[in-house]
Motif scaffolding. Sequence first.
Motif, PDB file in Angstrom:
ATOM      1  N   VAL A 182      48.751 -51.811  -6.375  1.00  0.00           N
ATOM      2  CA  VAL A 182      48.936 -50.444  -5.917  1.00  0.00           C
ATOM      3  C   VAL A 182      47.665 -49.701  -6.307  1.00  0.00           C
ATOM      4  O   VAL A 182      47.259 -49.736  -7.474  1.00  0.00           O
ATOM      5  N   VAL A 183      47.037 -49.047  -5.335  1.00  0.00           N
ATOM      6  CA  VAL A 183      45.770 -48.361  -5.591  1.00  0.00           C
ATOM      7  C   VAL A 183      45.965 -46.869  -5.370  1.00  0.00           C
ATOM      8  O   VAL A 183      46.212 -46.425  -4.241  1.00  0.00           O
ATOM      9  N   PHE A 184      45.853 -46.088  -6.453  1.00  0.00           N
ATOM     10  CA  PHE A 184      45.991 -44.636  -6.359  1.00  0.00           C
ATOM     11  C   PHE A 184      44.640 -43.988  -6.081  1.00  0.00           C
ATOM     12  O   PHE A 184      43.597 -44.476  -6.512  1.00  0.00           O
ATOM     13  N   PHE A 217      48.581 -50.014  -0.667  1.00  0.00           N
ATOM     14  CA  PHE A 217      49.295 -51.163  -1.220  1.00  0.00           C
ATOM     15  C   PHE A 217      48.649 -52.424  -0.652  1.00  0.00           C
ATOM     16  O   PHE A 217      48.695 -52.659   0.557  1.00  0.00           O
ATOM     17  N   LEU A 218      48.073 -53.221  -1.544  1.00  0.00           N
ATOM     18  CA  LEU A 218      47.264 -54.358  -1.089  1.00  0.00           C
ATOM     19  C   LEU A 218      48.000 -55.678  -1.265  1.00  0.00           C
ATOM     20  O   LEU A 218      48.551 -55.968  -2.332  1.00  0.00           O
ATOM     21  N   PHE A 219      48.009 -56.466  -0.212  1.00  0.00           N
ATOM     22  CA  PHE A 219      48.451 -57.847  -0.263  1.00  0.00           C
ATOM     23  C   PHE A 219      47.311 -58.656   0.354  1.00  0.00           C
ATOM     24  O   PHE A 219      47.191 -58.761   1.569  1.00  0.00           O
ATOM     25  N   LEU A 265      57.834 -50.188  -6.239  1.00  0.00           N
ATOM     26  CA  LEU A 265      57.024 -51.328  -6.667  1.00  0.00           C
ATOM     27  C   LEU A 265      56.721 -51.291  -8.162  1.00  0.00           C
ATOM     28  O   LEU A 265      56.509 -52.343  -8.784  1.00  0.00           O
ATOM     29  N   LEU A 266      56.693 -50.106  -8.757  1.00  0.00           N
ATOM     30  CA  LEU A 266      56.354 -49.967 -10.175  1.00  0.00           C
ATOM     31  C   LEU A 266      57.574 -49.660 -11.038  1.00  0.00           C
ATOM     32  O   LEU A 266      57.441 -49.227 -12.189  1.00  0.00           O
ATOM     33  N   ILE A 272      46.293 -50.716  -9.900  1.00  0.00           N
ATOM     34  CA  ILE A 272      47.394 -51.163 -10.750  1.00  0.00           C
ATOM     35  C   ILE A 272      47.836 -52.533 -10.254  1.00  0.00           C
ATOM     36  O   ILE A 272      48.203 -52.684  -9.078  1.00  0.00           O
ATOM     37  N   THR A 273      47.812 -53.531 -11.140  1.00  0.00           N
ATOM     38  CA  THR A 273      48.279 -54.874 -10.778  1.00  0.00           C
ATOM     39  C   THR A 273      49.769 -54.981 -11.061  1.00  0.00           C
ATOM     40  O   THR A 273      50.213 -54.684 -12.185  1.00  0.00           O
ATOM     41  N   LEU A 274      50.535 -55.351 -10.074  1.00  0.00           N
ATOM     42  CA  LEU A 274      51.989 -55.476 -10.246  1.00  0.00           C
ATOM     43  C   LEU A 274      52.315 -56.613 -11.206  1.00  0.00           C
ATOM     44  O   LEU A 274      51.664 -57.667 -11.180  1.00  0.00           O
TER      45      LEU A 274
END
Length: 543
Positions: free
Chosen positions: A368-370, A428-430, A471-472, A495-497
């Motif tokens: 997750v990138v803020f 949100f990166l995948f 997700l968090l 942020i790495t899940l």
Amino acid sequence: MNINRYRSIISLLFVVALFICACNQEAKKPARKKAKKHWDNTIPGSFSQQVDLKLDSNQVDSFFTHYPDLKAYGDQVKSFYRNRQFAYAWYENGQVIEQANNLANRVMNLENDGVYKQIPYKKTLDSLLNGAGAKSKSTKPDLTLDLMLTSQYFAFAKMVYDGEDASVSKANGWNVPRKKVNYNQYLDSLLKKPAKQQADEPVYRQYDLLKSFLKKYRALDTAEKWLPITTKKLKTGDSSLAVKQVKRRLYLLEDYKGDTLSSKYDTSLKAAVKIFQRRNGLAASGAVDAGTLAAMNVPLKTRIMQILVNMERSRWLPVTISGDYLAVNIPEFQLHVYHADSLLWNCNVVVGQTTHPTTIFSGDIKYVVFSPYWNVPPSIVRNEVLPGIKRNSNYLSAHRMEITSKEDGLPVVRQKPGEANSLGLVKFLFPNSYNIYLHDTPSKSLFGETSRAFSHGCIRVLEPAKLANFLLADSAKWSPATIKKAMHAGKEQYITLKKKVPVFIAYFTAFTDRDNRLNFRKDIYNLDDRLAATLISGQIAAK
């Protein structure tokens, strides 16, 4: 007949009718829960438990010499019998078990499963079964029939549960990994099921739900001519012949349950029109406008083919998924958030334009990138940014962009974090080779459109903060307040899940919703016709 007695009978019938109606309404309620797939009238899961009557591997080889069109399933058949210590599977006490006829019924009627192909040796199977039925209990079981039934099961599983092979799905733009099911183990587990226990079929739940509507629409197509309704816009209070036609059409489609003889556009018809509009992805105005009328006039054969195409796509998906996952249905313009098969919530999304289609694939959300930077793709730099700079020397500053380097003759451009950033306040990166991800957007007005194909391929999410919270949720550090602060910080933060979350970008133009209503959507990327041509011809259709 005495008039009082006649009235009593009529009253009794009326009460019975009300009771039946109430029972039917109660029967519909479980449809909102997970669709349970039974092999009712198919293969109910209680097979032969006998172990005395056996065959050997040489007999299996000899069978495939005589029936070469089934040889492709030879290894599966051998493995299956090996696991049973080569005991016959379809006989009990010298008689063919009931499940043999149930399997044959499915094999003989593949069109009910949306399959145009024919299983080899169908007539032979029919003849063998008829012969077995005519024999007495003292007659020795037929080895050929036992092997034929097992072989036909694997052929059936390939066609009905696997569908077309991977070359077809890939040629139709489907990059989601195909499901993997060991049908040998599956059949073996069925044979070991307790007598009264039924088994789920190894296919994604939408398949079975669509199959039920396939039967309904085929019956409608047989009974109705489905002539086009022609009229100007209709709304509450109007009265005309067209209103009666609309009422009947929606009655046949199970959206309307009122009086079909009245020509008045009343509130009950308005409610029915809204239902129809929602399940066809139209604005639910309750008035019959041009778009609504066009959807009502779609030929039943077209709808039937749409159902068949999406049954095929359902065959390709995993049977079930445990834990949390996301699913985006491109033609529906919706993001669905699930835990196992339970829908938690959903929201509108914007997907790729027809000229920049969103890729059909799957991945795992890892970051997750803020307050993200937007790294402008080279194609947009070439086609939009550079021409913009030529027109206006202040283009970069006006769009809060900066050039960071140069690569392959083009400047590398990124847009600074902030509310005007094209990615909004969070992404949100995948990681994937298609450079597609989910993100926020400053262009909120587009979410109000009924057709939302506006992006360059990435997926814009209406409720990004809600998704970030989801997700968090397992992190004590992140709360709605801290997430909101990070989104507006103006400083990029990755942020790495703790646990990656699967996401499926799929393409379904026909599907059933949680109210068990059949939905249709426009084929925005023109993928249905090509797959339909393949299903009918057996040949991969050209682009």
